[in-house]
Design an enzyme around this catalytic site. Sequence first.
Site, mmCIF file in Angstrom:
data_model
loop_
_atom_site.group_PDB
_atom_site.id
_atom_site.type_symbol
_atom_site.label_atom_id
_atom_site.label_comp_id
_atom_site.label_asym_id
_atom_site.label_seq_id
_atom_site.Cartn_x
_atom_site.Cartn_y
_atom_site.Cartn_z
ATOM 1 N N ASP A 69 6.820 2.498 5.304
ATOM 2 C CA ASP A 69 6.386 2.175 6.664
ATOM 3 C C ASP A 69 6.341 3.458 7.494
ATOM 4 O O ASP A 69 7.374 4.051 7.796
ATOM 5 C CB ASP A 69 7.340 1.166 7.316
ATOM 6 C CG ASP A 69 7.125 -0.251 6.803
ATOM 7 O OD1 ASP A 69 6.185 -0.442 6.014
ATOM 8 O OD2 ASP A 69 7.879 -1.146 7.200
ATOM 9 N N GLU A 101 5.596 -9.993 1.832
ATOM 10 C CA GLU A 101 5.923 -10.595 0.535
ATOM 11 C C GLU A 101 6.643 -11.934 0.681
ATOM 12 O O GLU A 101 7.387 -12.150 1.639
ATOM 13 C CB GLU A 101 6.804 -9.630 -0.260
ATOM 14 C CG GLU A 101 6.075 -8.346 -0.601
ATOM 15 C CD GLU A 101 6.983 -7.235 -1.087
ATOM 16 O OE1 GLU A 101 6.490 -6.362 -1.820
ATOM 17 O OE2 GLU A 101 8.173 -7.222 -0.739
ATOM 18 N N LYS A 158 1.730 -12.243 -2.163
ATOM 19 C CA LYS A 158 2.363 -11.072 -2.759
ATOM 20 C C LYS A 158 3.824 -11.361 -3.094
ATOM 21 O O LYS A 158 4.566 -11.898 -2.267
ATOM 22 C CB LYS A 158 2.273 -9.896 -1.795
ATOM 23 C CG LYS A 158 2.680 -8.579 -2.416
ATOM 24 C CD LYS A 158 2.389 -7.458 -1.446
ATOM 25 C CE LYS A 158 2.813 -6.135 -2.016
ATOM 26 N NZ LYS A 158 2.766 -5.083 -1.009
ATOM 27 N N HIS A 195 12.960 -4.805 -9.841
ATOM 28 C CA HIS A 195 13.259 -4.540 -11.255
ATOM 29 C C HIS A 195 14.648 -3.959 -11.489
ATOM 30 O O HIS A 195 15.058 -3.809 -12.625
ATOM 31 C CB HIS A 195 12.209 -3.578 -11.825
ATOM 32 C CG HIS A 195 12.236 -2.223 -11.190
ATOM 33 N ND1 HIS A 195 13.261 -1.325 -11.389
ATOM 34 C CD2 HIS A 195 11.376 -1.627 -10.343
ATOM 35 C CE1 HIS A 195 13.011 -0.229 -10.712
ATOM 36 N NE2 HIS A 195 11.884 -0.380 -10.054
ATOM 37 N N THR A 247 3.796 -6.398 -7.734
ATOM 38 C CA THR A 247 3.935 -4.956 -7.555
ATOM 39 C C THR A 247 4.650 -4.297 -8.745
ATOM 40 O O THR A 247 4.975 -4.953 -9.724
ATOM 41 C CB THR A 247 4.732 -4.646 -6.280
ATOM 42 O OG1 THR A 247 6.020 -5.241 -6.408
ATOM 43 C CG2 THR A 247 4.054 -5.219 -5.056
ATOM 44 N N GLU A 249 -0.429 -4.279 -7.848
ATOM 45 C CA GLU A 249 -0.373 -3.119 -6.952
ATOM 46 C C GLU A 249 0.629 -2.139 -7.533
ATOM 47 O O GLU A 249 1.575 -2.547 -8.209
ATOM 48 C CB GLU A 249 0.123 -3.517 -5.551
ATOM 49 C CG GLU A 249 -0.792 -4.440 -4.789
ATOM 50 C CD GLU A 249 -0.233 -4.798 -3.414
ATOM 51 O OE1 GLU A 249 0.818 -4.239 -3.030
ATOM 52 O OE2 GLU A 249 -0.841 -5.634 -2.738
ATOM 53 N N ASN A 250 0.435 -0.851 -7.249
ATOM 54 C CA ASN A 250 1.516 0.088 -7.541
ATOM 55 C C ASN A 250 2.476 0.062 -6.359
ATOM 56 O O ASN A 250 2.076 -0.133 -5.219
ATOM 57 C CB ASN A 250 0.991 1.503 -7.800
ATOM 58 C CG ASN A 250 0.073 2.022 -6.713
ATOM 59 O OD1 ASN A 250 -0.844 1.328 -6.285
ATOM 60 N ND2 ASN A 250 0.297 3.244 -6.267
ATOM 61 N N ALA A 251 3.752 0.228 -6.628
ATOM 62 C CA ALA A 251 4.759 0.085 -5.587
ATOM 63 C C ALA A 251 5.006 1.377 -4.826
ATOM 64 O O ALA A 251 5.344 1.362 -3.653
ATOM 65 C CB ALA A 251 6.075 -0.409 -6.199
ATOM 66 N N LEU A 252 4.868 2.496 -5.525
ATOM 67 C CA LEU A 252 5.085 3.805 -4.913
ATOM 68 C C LEU A 252 3.860 4.678 -5.178
ATOM 69 O O LEU A 252 3.184 4.495 -6.191
ATOM 70 C CB LEU A 252 6.336 4.472 -5.498
ATOM 71 C CG LEU A 252 7.657 3.732 -5.277
ATOM 72 C CD1 LEU A 252 8.779 4.396 -6.071
ATOM 73 C CD2 LEU A 252 8.015 3.668 -3.805
ATOM 74 N N ARG A 276 -1.855 4.567 -1.795
ATOM 75 C CA ARG A 276 -2.534 4.205 -0.593
ATOM 76 C C ARG A 276 -3.505 5.295 -0.243
ATOM 77 O O ARG A 276 -3.399 6.417 -0.723
ATOM 78 C CB ARG A 276 -1.492 4.037 0.535
ATOM 79 C CG ARG A 276 -2.091 3.796 1.921
ATOM 80 C CD ARG A 276 -1.039 3.840 2.991
ATOM 81 N NE ARG A 276 0.117 3.006 2.780
ATOM 82 C CZ ARG A 276 0.169 1.709 3.031
ATOM 83 N NH1 ARG A 276 -0.891 1.101 3.518
ATOM 84 N NH2 ARG A 276 1.269 1.048 2.810
#
Length: 573
Positions: A197, A281, A393, A398, A440, A478-481, A516
């Site tokens: 964020d 989410e 989402k 994990h 994700t 989606e990729n998380a990072l 992003r």
Amino acid sequence: MEMALSMPHQIGSLAGAAVVADSTSGESVNAATVVWKASAAAANVKCQVTRTEGAEGVSPPVSPCRTPVGGMRADLTSVCKAFETEVAEEKEYGGGGGGKEKGKENGVGVYVMMPLDSVTSGNTVNRRKAMNAAMTALKSAGVEGVMMDVWWGLVEREKPGEYNWGGYVELIQMAKNHGLKVQAVMSFHQCGGNVGDSCSIPLPKWVVEEIDNDPDLAYTDQWGRRNYEYVSLGCDTLPVLKGRSPVQCYADFMRAFRDTFKHLLGDTIVEIQVGMGPAGELRYPSYPEQNGTWKFPGIGAFQCYDKYMLSSLKAAAEAEGKPEWGSTGPSAGHYNNWPEDTQFFRKEGGGWNSPYGEFFLTWYSQMLLDHGDRILTSAKSIFDNTGVKISVKVAGIHWHYGSRSHAPELTAGYYNTRFRDGYLPIAQMLARHGAIFNFTCIEMRDHEQPQDALCAPEKLVKQVALATQKAQVALAGENALPRYDEYAHEQIIRASQLDVDGDSGDREMCAFTYLRMNPHLFEPDNWRKFVAFVKEMKEGKRTHKCWEEVEREAEHFVHVTQPLVQEAVVLMH
């Protein structure tokens, strides 16, 4: 013609980054392989985690909020289509069944998340020229579209029922002008306090006022700490927001969006992702980063201590014939504990595996499923027959996945343990509404994560893929990072092909959203790899080319599209 701003400066301004200009005077800037001032730290993705109290944790694989960019002259459209003609037919992703549409080729379309602050607090497009430049570049790379957050806190900020769509009208039109599709996220959460964020967008002022008047409208932990990211699902159906229930507010917002953008639904706007919790989410805010409350890989904490949640828990316990179970939630350690530190989550004799634990976790997870069910019922009726897909989402939690209790998943509301599949009920709920399951941490590999925390993102992705296969629901990723390396790209491609137990037929993800749009994406090496990645994803299981061959083709395409991107930049001055 001398340009006031080069392509790198324009796209660089997307993240307010300083850019090193090319010192060669009189030469045009190759916008597709633009030179950025690189951040050296971004390359190292390996994580080391120690259990030392107060030590810095690594960022978790949670999906940050998402956002947008874009517009271009009509006569450039044919040039933009050049990349796409190399693929026999543009893929459109299937519906609830998860399969491809009849006659469509395999392959996974790639979308790119736009910056979180693409629309300003004054409801205008932020960094308009940079948005256009970046959209031109994305289209030239063969990207399918963009994902943008449509913030509740911006659109309905001042008064209930008063919507200002100003910035979004321009932004979505910009995407349309570029021939980019749009995934619009109904962002009913606060921006700020989660991983990635980069700006602060609170909930609407009048909602915050109501929460100030009644703090129990906010999710609450066992220590009385309130969370202002999202209105507690415990009051979903109660008229607590100026005479409307939260679910009514969400439905009215979606209806106003539909009515405003009805001429673009199904054509430009192809997907509505419905926000259902923090970071958009479907989960509880069990691991808030704000103020250092939680650090990866802590187990998080249950969020059921507001009076509305406790009232539901009390009723459930009485219905179970165990009223003593309904007075409060379990004592389950602190945010940054590990499972074995707690009586509730430890593997031997842990309360999670007792009759009480089963009762509580069933109630807690069912409340989340009911929340999703209620909002999807509204969303489906509102967007019925508009041609858009609905998606939800789900967070890729994990860490401690290799433990018996899966504590971080439990506190987030996913009742997934060594003995119980927590993702099949979610997939089945989404299947009932024909919604897409968006997941994700697709880019992660088990060995990149701290093994002492028993992280297993690859195993988790496989479990989710299997659950969606059983429920016959479409899966998107989606990729998380942020990752720009080929190693991560290869993992995404592998995961997108949904090889469950080595036998997936022609099943693939229905779409992938890349996190992003930012200056690093447009660094020369990253951009070249990204173009190759998009091409490989679009070709899907049909391709028999090696990665090197695809990269060579990408190099060629980056070169041939140089005039296109340069012309798009000139047109903006």
